[in-house]
Design a protein around this motif. Structure first.
Motif, PDB file in Angstrom:
ATOM      1  N   VAL A  69       0.819  -1.205   0.000  1.00  0.00           N
ATOM      2  CA  VAL A  69       0.000   0.000   0.000  1.00  0.00           C
ATOM      3  C   VAL A  69       0.856   1.259   0.000  1.00  0.00           C
ATOM      4  O   VAL A  69       1.954   1.280   0.555  1.00  0.00           O
ATOM      5  N   SER A  70       0.333   2.282  -0.642  1.00  0.00           N
ATOM      6  CA  SER A  70       1.000   3.582  -0.662  1.00  0.00           C
ATOM      7  C   SER A  70       0.829   4.242   0.704  1.00  0.00           C
ATOM      8  O   SER A  70      -0.047   3.848   1.488  1.00  0.00           O
ATOM      9  N   PRO A  71       1.628   5.267   0.994  1.00  0.00           N
ATOM     10  CA  PRO A  71       1.441   5.976   2.263  1.00  0.00           C
ATOM     11  C   PRO A  71       0.016   6.513   2.432  1.00  0.00           C
ATOM     12  O   PRO A  71      -0.569   6.386   3.510  1.00  0.00           O
ATOM     13  N   ALA A  72      -0.547   7.088   1.378  1.00  0.00           N
ATOM     14  CA  ALA A  72      -1.905   7.635   1.473  1.00  0.00           C
ATOM     15  C   ALA A  72      -2.933   6.531   1.727  1.00  0.00           C
ATOM     16  O   ALA A  72      -3.882   6.723   2.500  1.00  0.00           O
ATOM     17  N   GLN A  88       3.879  14.916   9.053  1.00  0.00           N
ATOM     18  CA  GLN A  88       5.340  14.931   8.962  1.00  0.00           C
ATOM     19  C   GLN A  88       5.800  14.430   7.587  1.00  0.00           C
ATOM     20  O   GLN A  88       6.786  14.908   7.038  1.00  0.00           O
ATOM     21  N   ALA A  89       5.060  13.465   7.031  1.00  0.00           N
ATOM     22  CA  ALA A  89       5.396  12.894   5.720  1.00  0.00           C
ATOM     23  C   ALA A  89       4.847  13.731   4.568  1.00  0.00           C
ATOM     24  O   ALA A  89       5.053  13.388   3.404  1.00  0.00           O
ATOM     25  N   GLY A  90       4.116  14.802   4.880  1.00  0.00           N
ATOM     26  CA  GLY A  90       3.570  15.659   3.832  1.00  0.00           C
ATOM     27  C   GLY A  90       2.323  15.104   3.168  1.00  0.00           C
ATOM     28  O   GLY A  90       2.014  15.438   2.024  1.00  0.00           O
ATOM     29  N   TYR A 128       2.870  -2.513   7.026  1.00  0.00           N
ATOM     30  CA  TYR A 128       3.426  -1.196   6.694  1.00  0.00           C
ATOM     31  C   TYR A 128       4.707  -0.934   7.477  1.00  0.00           C
ATOM     32  O   TYR A 128       5.662  -0.367   6.934  1.00  0.00           O
ATOM     33  N   ALA A 129       4.767  -1.352   8.727  1.00  0.00           N
ATOM     34  CA  ALA A 129       5.985  -1.160   9.523  1.00  0.00           C
ATOM     35  C   ALA A 129       7.167  -1.868   8.866  1.00  0.00           C
ATOM     36  O   ALA A 129       8.295  -1.371   8.884  1.00  0.00           O
ATOM     37  N   GLN A 130       6.918  -3.003   8.252  1.00  0.00           N
ATOM     38  CA  GLN A 130       7.989  -3.788   7.622  1.00  0.00           C
ATOM     39  C   GLN A 130       8.296  -3.321   6.203  1.00  0.00           C
ATOM     40  O   GLN A 130       9.457  -3.343   5.782  1.00  0.00           O
ATOM     41  N   SER A 155       6.815   2.742   2.625  1.00  0.00           N
ATOM     42  CA  SER A 155       7.802   3.603   1.964  1.00  0.00           C
ATOM     43  C   SER A 155       7.999   4.948   2.661  1.00  0.00           C
ATOM     44  O   SER A 155       8.907   5.681   2.304  1.00  0.00           O
ATOM     45  N   SER A 156       7.179   5.273   3.650  1.00  0.00           N
ATOM     46  CA  SER A 156       7.299   6.541   4.368  1.00  0.00           C
ATOM     47  C   SER A 156       7.842   6.279   5.768  1.00  0.00           C
ATOM     48  O   SER A 156       7.192   5.608   6.578  1.00  0.00           O
ATOM     49  N   ALA A 157       9.016   6.829   6.064  1.00  0.00           N
ATOM     50  CA  ALA A 157       9.663   6.582   7.365  1.00  0.00           C
ATOM     51  C   ALA A 157       8.791   7.005   8.553  1.00  0.00           C
ATOM     52  O   ALA A 157       8.659   6.232   9.512  1.00  0.00           O
TER      53      ALA A 157
END
Length: 159
Positions: free
Chosen positions: A22-25, A78-80, A129-131, A134-136
């Motif tokens: 999944v993407s960050p969004a 924070q990730a924008g 997602y933690a593993q 793509s967004s820290a």
């Protein structure tokens, strides 16, 4: 012993693969929907349950999922990433509707069953997602939320 519906089983099997890609969004949207479901279903059951264990669990869900929503929003900022208001996914909306129709102890039992499924899906989402995210900032918050979801699952198992 409780069995999952074919749809729930399919979602559980597919969830880890989805969480990995999944993407960050999308992660933010799915996490928001998950939290909203937890809070909405918990508020609903609080209005009718006579069981102190169910009441305590529902109150914990509202508190913990309010906190995780705030954590994900802060990490997204924070990730924008713009965070839209959380919206239930179709299966979650269906579950809330089923919960509204149920009454008495049947509502309590349905709530607990739905919570088990929802928490497994949330765990898969956050762990995945933690593993593999793509967004820290979102990976970090997913890693923080994972043990909370695991503790909810342990609580559900003990009930």
């Amino acid at each position: 012993m409780r069995f999952l519906t074919p749809m729930a089983a399919t979602l559980l099997v597919a969830a880890p693969a989805v969480a990995q890609t999944v993407s960050p969004a999308t992660y933010v949207a799915k996490a928001g929907a998950s939290d909203r479901f937890e809070m909405e279903s918990s508020r609903l059951v609080l209005g009718s349950t006579k069981d102190p264990k169910v009441r305590d669990f529902a109150n914990q869900m509202i508190a913990d999922h309010t906190q995780s929503t705030q954590q994900v929003k802060a990490a997204a900022k924070q990730a924008g990433i713009t965070v839209p208001p959380p919206k239930l996914e179709p299966m979650q909306a269906k579950n809330v509707a089923e919960l509204r129709r149920a009454t008495g102890t049947a509502r309590d039992q349905l709530y607990m069953q739905q919570q088990r499924t929802a928490h497994q899906m949330a765990l898969d989402l956050h762990q995945g997602y933690a593993q593999n995210g793509s967004s820290a900032p979102l990976k970090a918050v997913a890693a923080q939320i994972t043990p909370v979801v695991q503790s909810h699952m342990q609580h559900l198992t003990a009930m």
